[in-house]
Design a protein around this motif. Structure first.
Motif, PDB file in Angstrom:
ATOM      1  N   ASP A  22     -12.025 -10.947  -8.946  1.00 19.19           N
ATOM      2  CA  ASP A  22     -11.579 -11.759  -7.806  1.00 19.19           C
ATOM      3  C   ASP A  22     -10.103 -12.122  -7.926  1.00 19.19           C
ATOM      4  OD1 ASP A  22     -14.167 -11.793  -6.742  1.00 19.19           O
ATOM      5  OD2 ASP A  22     -14.671 -13.653  -7.804  1.00 19.19           O
ATOM      6  N   ARG A  23      -9.587 -12.174  -9.127  1.00 19.65           N
ATOM      7  CA  ARG A  23      -8.207 -12.596  -9.380  1.00 19.65           C
ATOM      8  C   ARG A  23      -7.228 -11.423  -9.495  1.00 19.65           C
ATOM      9  NH1 ARG A  23     -10.396 -16.943  -8.631  1.00 19.65           N
ATOM     10  NH2 ARG A  23     -11.025 -18.488 -10.158  1.00 19.65           N
ATOM     11  N   CYS A  24      -7.744 -10.198  -9.616  1.00 20.09           N
ATOM     12  CA  CYS A  24      -6.899  -9.020  -9.863  1.00 20.09           C
ATOM     13  C   CYS A  24      -6.558  -8.276  -8.575  1.00 20.09           C
ATOM     14  CB  CYS A  24      -7.638  -8.026 -10.769  1.00 20.09           C
ATOM     15  SG  CYS A  24      -7.838  -8.577 -12.444  1.00 20.09           S
ATOM     16  N   MET A  25      -5.462  -7.522  -8.647  1.00 24.68           N
ATOM     17  CA  MET A  25      -5.115  -6.539  -7.619  1.00 24.68           C
ATOM     18  C   MET A  25      -4.907  -5.224  -8.360  1.00 24.68           C
ATOM     19  SD  MET A  25      -2.603  -8.345  -4.848  1.00 24.68           S
ATOM     20  CE  MET A  25      -1.514  -9.293  -5.871  1.00 24.68           C
ATOM     21  N   ILE A  26      -5.791  -4.283  -8.132  1.00 24.37           N
ATOM     22  CA  ILE A  26      -5.749  -3.008  -8.839  1.00 24.37           C
ATOM     23  C   ILE A  26      -5.496  -1.898  -7.826  1.00 24.37           C
ATOM     24  CG2 ILE A  26      -7.091  -1.381 -10.213  1.00 24.37           C
ATOM     25  CD1 ILE A  26      -8.630  -3.916 -11.211  1.00 24.37           C
ATOM     26  N   VAL A  27      -4.479  -1.092  -8.088  1.00 18.50           N
ATOM     27  CA  VAL A  27      -4.162   0.048  -7.232  1.00 18.50           C
ATOM     28  C   VAL A  27      -4.543   1.303  -7.991  1.00 18.50           C
ATOM     29  CG1 VAL A  27      -2.331   1.314  -6.040  1.00 18.50           C
ATOM     30  CG2 VAL A  27      -2.258  -1.177  -6.140  1.00 18.50           C
ATOM     31  N   HIS A  63      -2.967   3.384   7.683  1.00 19.35           N
ATOM     32  CA  HIS A  63      -1.671   2.923   8.161  1.00 19.35           C
ATOM     33  C   HIS A  63      -0.946   4.039   8.885  1.00 19.35           C
ATOM     34  CE1 HIS A  63      -1.805  -1.032   6.352  1.00 19.35           C
ATOM     35  NE2 HIS A  63      -2.411  -0.463   5.329  1.00 19.35           N
ATOM     36  N   GLU A  64       0.073   3.667   9.612  1.00 12.10           N
ATOM     37  CA  GLU A  64       0.870   4.621  10.377  1.00 12.10           C
ATOM     38  C   GLU A  64       1.394   5.738   9.478  1.00 12.10           C
ATOM     39  OE1 GLU A  64       5.092   4.380  12.701  1.00 12.10           O
ATOM     40  OE2 GLU A  64       3.689   2.719  12.987  1.00 12.10           O
ATOM     41  N   LYS A  65       1.441   6.941  10.003  1.00 12.36           N
ATOM     42  CA  LYS A  65       1.947   8.093   9.248  1.00 12.36           C
ATOM     43  C   LYS A  65       3.363   7.789   8.744  1.00 12.36           C
ATOM     44  CE  LYS A  65       1.908  13.108   9.528  1.00 12.36           C
ATOM     45  NZ  LYS A  65       0.974  13.301   8.453  1.00 12.36           N
ATOM     46  N   ASN A  66       3.665   8.272   7.562  1.00 15.67           N
ATOM     47  CA  ASN A  66       4.964   8.097   6.903  1.00 15.67           C
ATOM     48  C   ASN A  66       5.235   6.668   6.433  1.00 15.67           C
ATOM     49  OD1 ASN A  66       5.622  10.850   7.207  1.00 15.67           O
ATOM     50  ND2 ASN A  66       6.324  10.468   9.292  1.00 15.67           N
ATOM     51  N   THR A  67       4.187   5.875   6.280  1.00 17.11           N
ATOM     52  CA  THR A  67       4.357   4.540   5.697  1.00 17.11           C
ATOM     53  C   THR A  67       4.495   4.697   4.187  1.00 17.11           C
ATOM     54  OG1 THR A  67       3.015   3.512   7.426  1.00 17.11           O
ATOM     55  CG2 THR A  67       3.305   2.270   5.394  1.00 17.11           C
ATOM     56  N   PRO A  68       5.609   4.264   3.605  1.00 12.89           N
ATOM     57  CA  PRO A  68       5.790   4.420   2.157  1.00 12.89           C
ATOM     58  C   PRO A  68       4.799   3.578   1.353  1.00 12.89           C
ATOM     59  CG  PRO A  68       7.891   3.952   3.247  1.00 12.89           C
ATOM     60  CD  PRO A  68       6.800   3.721   4.252  1.00 12.89           C
ATOM     61  N   TYR A  73       3.243  -2.152  -2.182  1.00 19.06           N
ATOM     62  CA  TYR A  73       3.680  -2.905  -3.356  1.00 19.06           C
ATOM     63  C   TYR A  73       4.447  -4.165  -2.966  1.00 19.06           C
ATOM     64  CZ  TYR A  73       2.542   1.433  -5.849  1.00 19.06           C
ATOM     65  OH  TYR A  73       1.908   2.534  -6.356  1.00 19.06           O
ATOM     66  N   LEU A  74       5.273  -4.093  -1.912  1.00 20.79           N
ATOM     67  CA  LEU A  74       5.985  -5.281  -1.455  1.00 20.79           C
ATOM     68  C   LEU A  74       5.015  -6.354  -0.974  1.00 20.79           C
ATOM     69  CD1 LEU A  74       9.115  -3.990   0.515  1.00 20.79           C
ATOM     70  CD2 LEU A  74       9.069  -5.168  -1.679  1.00 20.79           C
ATOM     71  N   GLY A  92       9.514  -1.857   4.836  1.00 20.94           N
ATOM     72  CA  GLY A  92       8.948  -3.132   5.244  1.00 20.94           C
ATOM     73  C   GLY A  92       7.833  -3.471   4.290  1.00 20.94           C
ATOM     74  N   ARG A  93       6.990  -4.365   4.676  1.00 19.26           N
ATOM     75  CA  ARG A  93       5.878  -4.735   3.792  1.00 19.26           C
ATOM     76  C   ARG A  93       4.570  -4.666   4.566  1.00 19.26           C
ATOM     77  NH1 ARG A  93       9.660  -7.722   2.687  1.00 19.26           N
ATOM     78  NH2 ARG A  93       9.066  -8.385   0.618  1.00 19.26           N
ATOM     79  N   LEU A  94       3.517  -4.304   3.854  1.00 17.59           N
ATOM     80  CA  LEU A  94       2.192  -4.319   4.475  1.00 17.59           C
ATOM     81  C   LEU A  94       1.672  -5.737   4.361  1.00 17.59           C
ATOM     82  CD1 LEU A  94       0.525  -1.026   3.190  1.00 17.59           C
ATOM     83  CD2 LEU A  94       1.820  -1.432   5.282  1.00 17.59           C
ATOM     84  N   THR A  95       1.366  -6.332   5.483  1.00 11.88           N
ATOM     85  CA  THR A  95       0.881  -7.708   5.484  1.00 11.88           C
ATOM     86  C   THR A  95      -0.635  -7.771   5.592  1.00 11.88           C
ATOM     87  OG1 THR A  95       1.248  -7.818   7.868  1.00 11.88           O
ATOM     88  CG2 THR A  95       3.013  -8.630   6.449  1.00 11.88           C
ATOM     89  N   GLU A  96      -1.247  -6.709   6.077  1.00 14.84           N
ATOM     90  CA  GLU A  96      -2.701  -6.674   6.233  1.00 14.84           C
ATOM     91  C   GLU A  96      -3.349  -6.034   5.006  1.00 14.84           C
ATOM     92  OE1 GLU A  96      -4.496  -8.049   8.740  1.00 14.84           O
ATOM     93  OE2 GLU A  96      -2.565  -8.837   9.395  1.00 14.84           O
ATOM     94  N   ILE A  97      -3.195  -6.676   3.863  1.00 14.79           N
ATOM     95  CA  ILE A  97      -3.807  -6.148   2.658  1.00 14.79           C
ATOM     96  C   ILE A  97      -4.915  -7.083   2.283  1.00 14.79           C
ATOM     97  CG2 ILE A  97      -1.788  -4.894   1.878  1.00 14.79           C
ATOM     98  CD1 ILE A  97      -1.257  -7.159  -0.104  1.00 14.79           C
TER      99      ILE A  97
END
Length: 97
Positions: A22-27, A63-68, A73-74, A92-97
């Motif tokens: 619950d406390r981690c963010m794993i990619v 996400h939209e094509k070509n989103t880095p 990470y941001l 930019g940053r992904l806000t919907e994570i």
């Protein structure tokens, strides 16, 4: 198998009123979509954990094509309270994570 093992162990480890997961963010994934072409589009990235309430798990997001990938990470850095103005090729940053 190893990812499932890690996630299960994190989920079974109690931390406060939840689990360590619950406390981690794993990619989990790769920065290259096609090893022959060395491209970095259409990456299958798995994000696991709750990030202490930052992440909304249990979804499949396209996400939209070509989103880095660095946009993800941001967004994660923002959730950790460590905002950065830019990272690598971010746009930019992904806000919907």
């Amino acid at each position: 198998e190893q990812l499932a093992y890690l996630l299960e162990k994190l989920d079974l480890t109690r931390e406060g009123d939840g689990s360590l997961l619950d406390r981690c963010m794993i990619v989990y994934g790769s920065g290259i979509g096609d090893g022959d072409r060395h491209n970095h589009d259409d990456l299958p990235i798995l994000v696991a954990g709750g990030g202490g309430g930052v992440l909304k798990p249990g979804r499949h997001v396209v996400h939209e094509k070509n989103t880095p990938l660095t946009n993800l990470y941001l967004g994660m850095l923002d959730g950790l309270g460590c905002p950065a103005p830019k990272l690598g090729d971010s746009t930019g940053r992904l806000t919907e994570i």
